[in-house]
Design a protein around this motif. Sequence first.
Motif, mmCIF file in Angstrom:
data_model
loop_
_atom_site.group_PDB
_atom_site.id
_atom_site.type_symbol
_atom_site.label_atom_id
_atom_site.label_comp_id
_atom_site.label_asym_id
_atom_site.label_seq_id
_atom_site.Cartn_x
_atom_site.Cartn_y
_atom_site.Cartn_z
ATOM 1 N N TRP A 1 1.078 -1.726 -0.055
ATOM 2 C CA TRP A 1 -0.171 0.157 0.429
ATOM 3 C C TRP A 1 0.751 1.323 0.057
ATOM 4 O O TRP A 1 0.166 2.761 -1.047
ATOM 5 C CB TRP A 1 -0.505 -0.166 1.554
ATOM 6 N N ILE B 1 -5.698 3.140 4.145
ATOM 7 C CA ILE B 1 -6.067 2.076 3.421
ATOM 8 C C ILE B 1 -5.385 0.851 4.391
ATOM 9 O O ILE B 1 -5.354 -0.991 4.843
ATOM 10 C CB ILE B 1 -6.307 1.526 2.905
ATOM 11 N N ARG C 1 -5.978 -2.115 7.252
ATOM 12 C CA ARG C 1 -5.900 -3.462 6.362
ATOM 13 C C ARG C 1 -5.175 -4.542 6.575
ATOM 14 O O ARG C 1 -4.976 -5.867 7.151
ATOM 15 C CB ARG C 1 -5.972 -3.935 4.913
ATOM 16 N N LYS D 1 -2.788 -6.487 9.601
ATOM 17 C CA LYS D 1 -3.534 -7.714 10.281
ATOM 18 C C LYS D 1 -2.512 -8.061 11.165
ATOM 19 O O LYS D 1 -1.828 -8.898 12.079
ATOM 20 C CB LYS D 1 -4.623 -9.156 9.523
#
Length: 230
Positions: A169, A219, A223, A225
């Motif tokens: 990202w 984002i 996201r 995790k």
Amino acid sequence: MLFNPNSLLENSYIPIYGITLVVAMFRYPKYFDTALKYFPILLLYTFFNETLGTLIYKYDAFSLTVNSLYIDYYYVIYNIYNIVFFVYFLYLFRSYSENLAFQKLAKYFIYIFLGVVLVNLLIQDFFLEYQYLTFFSGSVFLVIIVTQYLYEDWTNRQAGLRKKNILFWLGTGLLLYHICYLPIKAIRYYNGLFNLSENPNLRKIHLTLILITYIIFIIGFIRMKKKLVR
């Protein structure tokens, strides 16, 4: 009241830095022991620097107290920031490349970039002029290194060896921003060279790029995790 997209852009780009910082710090335990741990520091620097510039631009009362100091150091602040920014991200994405030959090439890119920084110091006043050669070289090298990382990442994900991580990202946001912003920077350099006025649409495009880039960052952190390795 009519919707004003220009006002939205002008009033959104600084808060997006702060929002990104908050989200990045929320995920900090997942990357605190990696090279990415310095990313929030860059975000914090960007947030405070842009906030100061906006306060001086919009509020005369505030400008009376700090304007002369800020103007004296305006260029040097951004010149230092660009050096730190590019060295950091060039190193970060180089270190996560799995191609040993490219790692070696990327190391030479960093050395060349630092050489360009020194040359730029000789031909432009570091305190009074924006270091364009530093920006252009850093941006081009960053595009190359990030593109290589994203290609490797895509190859591994296609083979089922990896899922998207935060570097995907960040790399996507940086690649989008610098590919699109390089022409804008070149136009601004040309305008400054020949004392031409700037097309107001350039700033709109620039601010839009900032918003899109940092939304991509947000984002990615939302996201995120699993813990980032290395």
